[in-house]
Design an enzyme around this catalytic site. Structure first.
Site, PDB file in Angstrom:
ATOM      1  N   HIS A 269       0.835  -1.214   0.000  1.00  0.00           N
ATOM      2  CA  HIS A 269       0.000   0.000   0.000  1.00  0.00           C
ATOM      3  C   HIS A 269       0.864   1.255   0.000  1.00  0.00           C
ATOM      4  O   HIS A 269       0.873   1.984  -0.982  1.00  0.00           O
ATOM      5  CB  HIS A 269      -1.009   0.023   1.148  1.00  0.00           C
ATOM      6  CG  HIS A 269      -1.904  -1.164   1.196  1.00  0.00           C
ATOM      7  ND1 HIS A 269      -2.694  -1.544   0.133  1.00  0.00           N
ATOM      8  CD2 HIS A 269      -2.136  -2.075   2.183  1.00  0.00           C
ATOM      9  CE1 HIS A 269      -3.365  -2.631   0.457  1.00  0.00           C
ATOM     10  NE2 HIS A 269      -3.047  -2.978   1.689  1.00  0.00           N
ATOM     11  N   ASP A 320      -5.086  -8.239  -3.264  1.00  0.00           N
ATOM     12  CA  ASP A 320      -5.341  -8.001  -1.848  1.00  0.00           C
ATOM     13  C   ASP A 320      -6.601  -8.703  -1.346  1.00  0.00           C
ATOM     14  O   ASP A 320      -6.606  -9.909  -1.132  1.00  0.00           O
ATOM     15  CB  ASP A 320      -5.394  -6.494  -1.600  1.00  0.00           C
ATOM     16  CG  ASP A 320      -5.337  -6.133  -0.117  1.00  0.00           C
ATOM     17  OD1 ASP A 320      -5.262  -7.041   0.718  1.00  0.00           O
ATOM     18  OD2 ASP A 320      -5.369  -4.942   0.201  1.00  0.00           O
TER      19      ASP A 320
END
Length: 449
Positions: A269, A320
């Protein structure tokens, strides 16, 4: 097993190559010939590109896809979504993990991904106790990779606390939690497991700075044994604020100062970085592990992609939470987030460069680095390939193919090979019916339908 492919147009890091023959043996590319006519034994394809690495996945969360889109009584955020995820995680049995992971990995292959980085933290039984085999859940993930054919970089997660300051884990986190000693046992078992996989890789994944103390992080790093190191970092503004309070620095800033961050590291991220953090992270050679679809779904924020690219940073993409599995959607969402944030077009491309090619090339290089893969499409590299179907748009040439695949229409997946074995034909995995049947059964049990 050996085969030869004749490809009219092949994309590689050197650009588009025409009339190429690949000879494949033992799962690897043996020879590459360019500018040659097809031979009788050749399997013929119009357009082939490398399979893209998917550098960040939580396989069990595929079971949540589409089921967390009802607003609660107040405002919704990553933190409210996380509570729903915890409740689902407590319900999984090992065979359900395998069924859901198999469905997910099949979908990844059909989308054009050839290797997955599984950030694996659903370790224990529902009461929080170890299974008799401490790597039981990891073995289920590995079995799913073998059944589907996707290459696996297994990243066992070390997770010890519920927040900064070594806060005790919550009851909902009990299936994730390890001591340092138990995690070492987990890694020993996973090391033996990965050795049995076709082109398997092993790294470690300290979950986040809120879940791992500085002392614990120092203790577990040697367990990577030269493999990749992945960590969630700076996904949420609240995380950044908590890190400042407890560690005195922002998360990426602290890691760069306190840890030996280099090209083995992947910062998952890294959404909320200062300008200095962005530039300094790029200088290390570490990979920014971007998950654009999930980050948009969870309302995380926008990665500072243009600045990171201009500083020479490496990035790759992952799916993810696995709410949607698509090479094109991940790359397009990344680009569109930059366009919306900066109010420009073709944000992630350099001057006079195709944006589709810029995105695909960067995600290929960054994903390969993050998952300890081999450089694609060279003699000796693994034969991880995707053929594209241009029957709806036969007029496309060169970089137009990548641009249309990511941003337009007319390009779809035809075949996918991993380790020289074709697992997908005409866009469908060869075991789709069986895998999907097992997935439906697992979902009915999990949701008690």
């Amino acid at each position: 097993m050996s085969l030869s492919l004749h490809i009219e147009s092949l994309y590689s890091s050197a650009g588009w190559r025409q009339n190429v023959r690949l000879k494949i043996a033992g799962g690897r590319i043996e020879t590459i010939e360019e500018g040659v006519l097809p031979e009788a034994q050749d399997e013929k394809h119009k357009v082939v590109v490398p399979a893209l690495p998917n550098l960040h996945s939580h396989a069990f969360q595929r079971a949540m896809a589409g089921l967390a889109e009802t607003r609660g009584p107040g405002s919704d955020s990553f933190w409210s979504w996380r509570e729903l995820m915890y409740r689902l995680a407590l319900r999984f049995m090992p065979e359900q993990v395998e069924a859901v992971a198999s469905q997910l990995y099949m979908e990844m292959l059909e989308a054009g991904f050839g290797r997955v980085g599984e950030f694996h933290y659903l370790h224990h039984d529902s009461d929080g106790g170890h299974y008799a085999n401490i790597a039981e859940m990891a073995e289920r993930v590995a079995a799913a990779s073998v059944e589907t054919g996707i290459s696996l970089t297994l990243l066992p997660v070390f997770y010890a606390h519920s927040g900064f300051g070594a806060q005790l884990p919550t009851p909902e986190q009990r299936r994730f939690i390890h001591s340092v000693d138990d995690f070492a046992l987990q890694m020993d078992a996973c090391r033996d497991l990965v050795k049995r996989l076709p082109d398997g890789r092993l790294g470690i994944a300290p979950h986040s700075l809120r879940a791992v103390t500085p002392e614990e992080l120092h203790s577990i790093l040697p367990l990577a044994d030269g493999g990749p190191i992945h960590i969630h970092v700076a996904e949420q503004t609240r995380e950044v604020e908590d890190c400042l309070r407890h560690l005195g620095r922002r998360p990426v800033e602290w890691l760069l100062d306190a840890m030996p961050v280099d090209a083995r590291w992947c910062m998952i991220h890294a959404t909320h970085m200062s300008e200095a953090e962005t530039v300094n992270l790029a200088k290390t050679g570490a990979v920014a592990g971007l998950c654009p679809v999930t980050e948009a779904n969870l309302g995380d924020g926008i990665f500072d992609g243009i600045r990171f690219r201009n500083a020479g940073g490496f990035y790759g993409v992952g799916s993810d939470s696995n709410v949607l599995i698509s090479v094109a959607d991940e790359l397009r969402q990344l680009e569109y987030s930059q366009r919306l944030g900066e109010r420009v077009r073709n944000a992630m491309a350099l001057p006079n460069q195709s944006t589709g090619r810029a995105l695909f090339e960067a995600a290929l290089a960054g994903g390969t680095r993050a998952l300890a893969g081999l450089k694609p499409l060279e003699a000796g590299s693994m034969a991880d390939l995707v053929s594209l179907d241009l029957s709806a748009a036969p007029y496309l040439r060169g970089d137009q193919i990548l641009d249309s695949w990511i941003f337009g229409q007319g390009v779809s997946i035809d075949c996918v090979w991993v380790n020289g074995i074709r697992w997908v034909s005409q866009g469908r995995h060869h075991q789709r019916e069986k895998i999907s049947r097992n997935f439906r059964t697992a979902m009915q049990e999990l949701l008690q339908l």
